[in-house]
Scaffold this motif. Sequence first.
Motif, PDB file in Angstrom:
ATOM      1  N   THR A 116       0.803  -1.223   0.000  1.00 20.18           N
ATOM      2  CA  THR A 116       0.000   0.000   0.000  1.00 20.18           C
ATOM      3  C   THR A 116       0.837   1.275   0.000  1.00 20.18           C
ATOM      4  OG1 THR A 116      -0.129   0.021   2.410  1.00 20.18           O
ATOM      5  CG2 THR A 116      -1.866  -1.167   1.224  1.00 20.18           C
ATOM      6  N   THR A 117       2.160   1.157  -0.138  1.00 23.01           N
ATOM      7  CA  THR A 117       3.010   2.350  -0.141  1.00 23.01           C
ATOM      8  C   THR A 117       3.745   2.493  -1.463  1.00 23.01           C
ATOM      9  OG1 THR A 117       4.865   1.152   0.841  1.00 23.01           O
ATOM     10  CG2 THR A 117       3.366   2.269   2.362  1.00 23.01           C
ATOM     11  N   SER A 118       4.219   3.706  -1.714  1.00 25.19           N
ATOM     12  CA  SER A 118       4.939   3.967  -2.972  1.00 25.19           C
ATOM     13  C   SER A 118       5.979   5.076  -2.785  1.00 25.19           C
ATOM     14  CB  SER A 118       3.956   4.351  -4.064  1.00 25.19           C
ATOM     15  OG  SER A 118       3.247   5.518  -3.686  1.00 25.19           O
ATOM     16  N   TYR A 119       6.700   5.029  -1.679  1.00 21.55           N
ATOM     17  CA  TYR A 119       7.617   6.132  -1.381  1.00 21.55           C
ATOM     18  C   TYR A 119       9.043   5.935  -1.900  1.00 21.55           C
ATOM     19  CZ  TYR A 119       8.399   3.026   2.596  1.00 21.55           C
ATOM     20  OH  TYR A 119       8.630   1.932   3.370  1.00 21.55           O
ATOM     21  N   ILE A 120       9.445   4.760  -2.337  1.00 26.46           N
ATOM     22  CA  ILE A 120      10.829   4.558  -2.782  1.00 26.46           C
ATOM     23  C   ILE A 120      11.179   5.472  -3.958  1.00 26.46           C
ATOM     24  CG2 ILE A 120      12.509   2.919  -3.732  1.00 26.46           C
ATOM     25  CD1 ILE A 120      11.991   2.335  -0.793  1.00 26.46           C
ATOM     26  N   PRO A 121      10.382   5.524  -5.032  1.00 25.97           N
ATOM     27  CA  PRO A 121      10.722   6.453  -6.120  1.00 25.97           C
ATOM     28  C   PRO A 121      10.762   7.914  -5.646  1.00 25.97           C
ATOM     29  CG  PRO A 121       9.084   4.881  -6.869  1.00 25.97           C
ATOM     30  CD  PRO A 121       9.215   4.701  -5.392  1.00 25.97           C
ATOM     31  N   LYS A 122       9.843   8.279  -4.753  1.00 27.90           N
ATOM     32  CA  LYS A 122       9.830   9.641  -4.204  1.00 27.90           C
ATOM     33  C   LYS A 122      11.064   9.880  -3.346  1.00 27.90           C
ATOM     34  CE  LYS A 122       4.809   9.536  -3.965  1.00 27.90           C
ATOM     35  NZ  LYS A 122       3.669   9.424  -3.043  1.00 27.90           N
ATOM     36  N   MET A 123      11.489   8.862  -2.600  1.00 29.54           N
ATOM     37  CA  MET A 123      12.688   8.973  -1.783  1.00 29.54           C
ATOM     38  C   MET A 123      13.907   9.209  -2.676  1.00 29.54           C
ATOM     39  SD  MET A 123      14.624   6.009   0.441  1.00 29.54           S
ATOM     40  CE  MET A 123      15.063   5.106  -1.054  1.00 29.54           C
ATOM     41  N   LEU A 124      14.042   8.416  -3.730  1.00 24.40           N
ATOM     42  CA  LEU A 124      15.193   8.553  -4.626  1.00 24.40           C
ATOM     43  C   LEU A 124      15.232   9.938  -5.264  1.00 24.40           C
ATOM     44  CD1 LEU A 124      15.120   5.025  -6.294  1.00 24.40           C
ATOM     45  CD2 LEU A 124      16.638   5.826  -4.467  1.00 24.40           C
ATOM     46  N   ASP A 125      14.078  10.421  -5.707  1.00 27.39           N
ATOM     47  CA  ASP A 125      13.998  11.752  -6.304  1.00 27.39           C
ATOM     48  C   ASP A 125      14.295  12.829  -5.262  1.00 27.39           C
ATOM     49  OD1 ASP A 125      13.396  13.466  -8.582  1.00 27.39           O
ATOM     50  OD2 ASP A 125      11.590  14.023  -7.455  1.00 27.39           O
ATOM     51  N   GLY A 126      13.756  12.663  -4.066  1.00 28.67           N
ATOM     52  CA  GLY A 126      13.979  13.636  -3.000  1.00 28.67           C
ATOM     53  C   GLY A 126      15.434  13.723  -2.585  1.00 28.67           C
ATOM     54  N   VAL A 127      16.100  12.583  -2.481  1.00 29.73           N
ATOM     55  CA  VAL A 127      17.529  12.585  -2.117  1.00 29.73           C
ATOM     56  C   VAL A 127      18.336  13.265  -3.213  1.00 29.73           C
ATOM     57  CG1 VAL A 127      19.564  11.141  -1.701  1.00 29.73           C
ATOM     58  CG2 VAL A 127      17.379  10.557  -0.628  1.00 29.73           C
ATOM     59  N   ARG A 128      18.020  12.987  -4.455  1.00 25.59           N
ATOM     60  CA  ARG A 128      18.724  13.606  -5.581  1.00 25.59           C
ATOM     61  C   ARG A 128      18.632  15.137  -5.508  1.00 25.59           C
ATOM     62  NH1 ARG A 128      17.633  10.077  -9.034  1.00 25.59           N
ATOM     63  NH2 ARG A 128      15.445  10.563  -9.255  1.00 25.59           N
ATOM     64  N   LYS A 129      17.474  15.648  -5.123  1.00 27.28           N
ATOM     65  CA  LYS A 129      17.270  17.093  -5.038  1.00 27.28           C
ATOM     66  C   LYS A 129      17.822  17.693  -3.746  1.00 27.28           C
ATOM     67  CE  LYS A 129      13.129  16.955  -7.888  1.00 27.28           C
ATOM     68  NZ  LYS A 129      11.660  16.977  -7.895  1.00 27.28           N
ATOM     69  N   LEU A 130      17.638  17.004  -2.626  1.00 26.76           N
ATOM     70  CA  LEU A 130      18.001  17.524  -1.312  1.00 26.76           C
ATOM     71  C   LEU A 130      19.491  17.407  -1.015  1.00 26.76           C
ATOM     72  CD1 LEU A 130      16.824  18.641   1.385  1.00 26.76           C
ATOM     73  CD2 LEU A 130      16.576  16.264   2.125  1.00 26.76           C
ATOM     74  N   VAL A 131      20.116  16.354  -1.503  1.00 21.42           N
ATOM     75  CA  VAL A 131      21.531  16.087  -1.203  1.00 21.42           C
ATOM     76  C   VAL A 131      22.269  15.833  -2.525  1.00 21.42           C
ATOM     77  CG1 VAL A 131      23.103  14.825   0.304  1.00 21.42           C
ATOM     78  CG2 VAL A 131      20.671  14.904   0.876  1.00 21.42           C
ATOM     79  N   PRO A 132      22.561  16.897  -3.279  1.00 27.52           N
ATOM     80  CA  PRO A 132      23.152  16.708  -4.612  1.00 27.52           C
ATOM     81  C   PRO A 132      24.542  16.076  -4.620  1.00 27.52           C
ATOM     82  CG  PRO A 132      23.059  19.035  -4.037  1.00 27.52           C
ATOM     83  CD  PRO A 132      22.316  18.295  -2.974  1.00 27.52           C
ATOM     84  N   ASP A 133      25.232  16.070  -3.470  1.00 26.94           N
ATOM     85  CA  ASP A 133      26.557  15.441  -3.463  1.00 26.94           C
ATOM     86  C   ASP A 133      26.490  13.931  -3.199  1.00 26.94           C
ATOM     87  OD1 ASP A 133      25.806  16.056  -0.840  1.00 26.94           O
ATOM     88  OD2 ASP A 133      27.867  16.246  -0.149  1.00 26.94           O
ATOM     89  N   LEU A 134      25.277  13.387  -3.051  1.00 26.95           N
ATOM     90  CA  LEU A 134      25.113  11.929  -2.967  1.00 26.95           C
ATOM     91  C   LEU A 134      24.755  11.401  -4.347  1.00 26.95           C
ATOM     92  CD1 LEU A 134      23.072  10.929   0.232  1.00 26.95           C
ATOM     93  CD2 LEU A 134      25.509  10.672  -0.201  1.00 26.95           C
TER      94      LEU A 134
END
Length: 93
Positions: free
Chosen positions: A48-66
């Motif tokens: 019932t969840t779908s946060y992994i793609p959102k997590m990956l996108d969020g990390v890419r935007k929030l922490v660009p050096d990762l």
Amino acid sequence: SDASSNSLTAFSTEEKWLNGFLLPSIAKGAAVLEPKGHLILYITESKTTSYIPKMLDGVRKLVPDLEYDGKMYYKDAGASSKLRDFHIWNKKY
């Protein structure tokens, strides 16, 4: 658990949990990594969840050096045949 210290209890929706707990937690971990260090996160989704793609996108935007390296899998031979996902990032600089 229903304890107030449980992140799933403290944030009432998946979106609030993602933005108020998961992404800030990853950013805090990334902040203390040495250059070329790795952040490895074991996290799974339910049906019932779908946060992994959102997590990956969020990390890419929030922490660009990762930089996302991908997933590694683990299987406990004694318990379940289910593969466990570990997401791996490296700190570029």
